[in-house]
Design a protein around this motif. Structure first.
Motif, PDB file in Angstrom:
ATOM      1  N   LEU B  24      41.059  31.017  -7.296  1.00  0.00           N
ATOM      2  CA  LEU B  24      40.829  30.387  -5.999  1.00  0.00           C
ATOM      3  C   LEU B  24      40.676  31.455  -4.924  1.00  0.00           C
ATOM      4  O   LEU B  24      41.093  32.597  -5.101  1.00  0.00           O
ATOM      5  N   PRO B  26      41.885  32.081  -1.325  1.00  0.00           N
ATOM      6  CA  PRO B  26      42.677  31.640  -0.185  1.00  0.00           C
ATOM      7  C   PRO B  26      42.143  32.271   1.098  1.00  0.00           C
ATOM      8  O   PRO B  26      42.244  33.477   1.296  1.00  0.00           O
ATOM      9  N   GLY B  29      43.083  29.352   5.785  1.00  0.00           N
ATOM     10  CA  GLY B  29      44.118  28.352   5.576  1.00  0.00           C
ATOM     11  C   GLY B  29      43.761  27.322   4.524  1.00  0.00           C
ATOM     12  O   GLY B  29      44.380  26.271   4.424  1.00  0.00           O
ATOM     13  N   TYR B  31      41.970  26.631   0.345  1.00  0.00           N
ATOM     14  CA  TYR B  31      41.565  27.226  -0.902  1.00  0.00           C
ATOM     15  C   TYR B  31      40.081  26.944  -1.086  1.00  0.00           C
ATOM     16  O   TYR B  31      39.670  25.787  -1.251  1.00  0.00           O
TER      17      TYR B  31
END
Lengths: 97, 215
Positions: B24, B26, B29, B31
């Motif tokens: 993922l 990040p 704020g 994903y």
């Protein structure tokens, strides 16, 4: 002695990670970030209009914030979500020390 | 307008948008995922064509569902970006008025690989956006040739409506919680904005153009 950091927001991502936003007593300092546990990776993007900081401890948490500002955000990985608040507060106290 | 769109796009393009150990990304704020446009297009247009074969009522439902996906994407992704610390670092220092939020988020979108968006006209009641090389029209033309169904940029259509709903129907500048209740408030009634794609590159135009208006 600085006042304790304060949790201002806590929410869960769809995937289950827990986000904890904390307000520090004073602005986030670069030297404090550099003193955090060496198992993480710190990146400070000074070229942006405001210096954006990102400290990533893989498998544990991601910390983001703007150097000089009080609000920081922790995204706790799934395996650590149950202790998200206390972990975030502990790291925030390290930042304030 | 006080937002330097090129500077925002370059700054966002320079952010560390790489996958973590879970695959993922990040950032903002959120994903994010590195998504394959041809895959999304293939699924969307297979659905659209199947609905077309079922009749006009099914086709209308499919269009609405694909646009609704754009509303949801705009609410979570664009809304999340505008509440993020990356936004505070990159865009917020340039903001002087409400419209700057729109120019700022469009500049961010231009770093995400969706095509080159530009705000052609903006008021509190209407917005016109042009998109060059939208990934949806590009994908449609590549796989199916020129569209006989009119515009096919459904995610962008929902995205354009979503931006107006976040900024001029709701109020993203007040940092609302992006939860299902707020989504229903913005999109679950006829009081907000709806968008349409007025010309589409997949249907023969040079570029895609969208207009969002209050319903």
């Amino acid at each position: 002695m600085s006042p304790d950091p304060e949790v201002v927001l806590m929410r869960d991502c769809l995937g289950g990670e827990r986000v904890v936003e904390i307000e520090l007593a004073d602005g986030l300092r670069r030297d404090a970030l550099e003193r955090l546990d060496g198992s993480g990776t710190l990146m400070v993007l000074d070229s942006l209009p405001k210096p954006f900081a990102r400290y990533d401890r893989p498998g544990f948490f991601l910390l983001t914030g703007i150097v000089g500002e009080r609000r920081v955000r922790f995204t706790m990985r799934l395996a650590h979500r149950d202790r998200a608040e206390e972990t975030a507060l502990a790291v925030a106290r390290e930042l304030a020390a | 307008m006080s937002v330097d769109g090129r500077a925002v796009t370059e700054a966002v393009a320079g952010l560390p948008l790489a996958g973590n150990e879970e695959g993922l990304i990040p950032a903002f704020g959120l994903y994010l995922t590195r998504h394959y446009a041809p895959y999304y297009n293939a699924v969307s247009y297979a659905y659209l064509h199947h609905a077309r074969d079922e009749g006009d009522a099914s086709l209308a439902k499919a269009r609405a569902a694909l646009v609704e996906a754009g509303h949801i994407c705009a609410f979570n992704t664009f809304g999340g970006i505008m509440l993020s610390q990356e936004w505070e670092a990159v865009v917020a220092p340039m903001i002087e008025e409400r419209a700057d939020w729109m120019y700022g988020i469009v500049a961010v979108v231009n770093a995400l690989g969706w095509g080159r968006w530009s705000v052609e006209d903006l008021s509190q009641d209407e917005m016109r956006i042009a998109v060059a090389d939208s990934y949806e029209s590009t994908g449609y033309l590549a796989e199916h040739g020129e569209s006989e169904l009119g515009g096919v940029c459904f995610l962008a259509t929902g995205g354009v409506a979503g931006l107006m709903n976040l900024l001029y129907h709701g109020d993203i500048t007040n940092r609302p919680a992006l939860n299902p209740t707020y989504y229903a408030e913005l999109f679950g009634n006829d009081a907000g904005f709806a968008a349409e794609e007025i010309v589409c590159r997949a249907a023969g135009a040079d570029r895609c153009e969208f207009v969002a208006r209050r319903q």
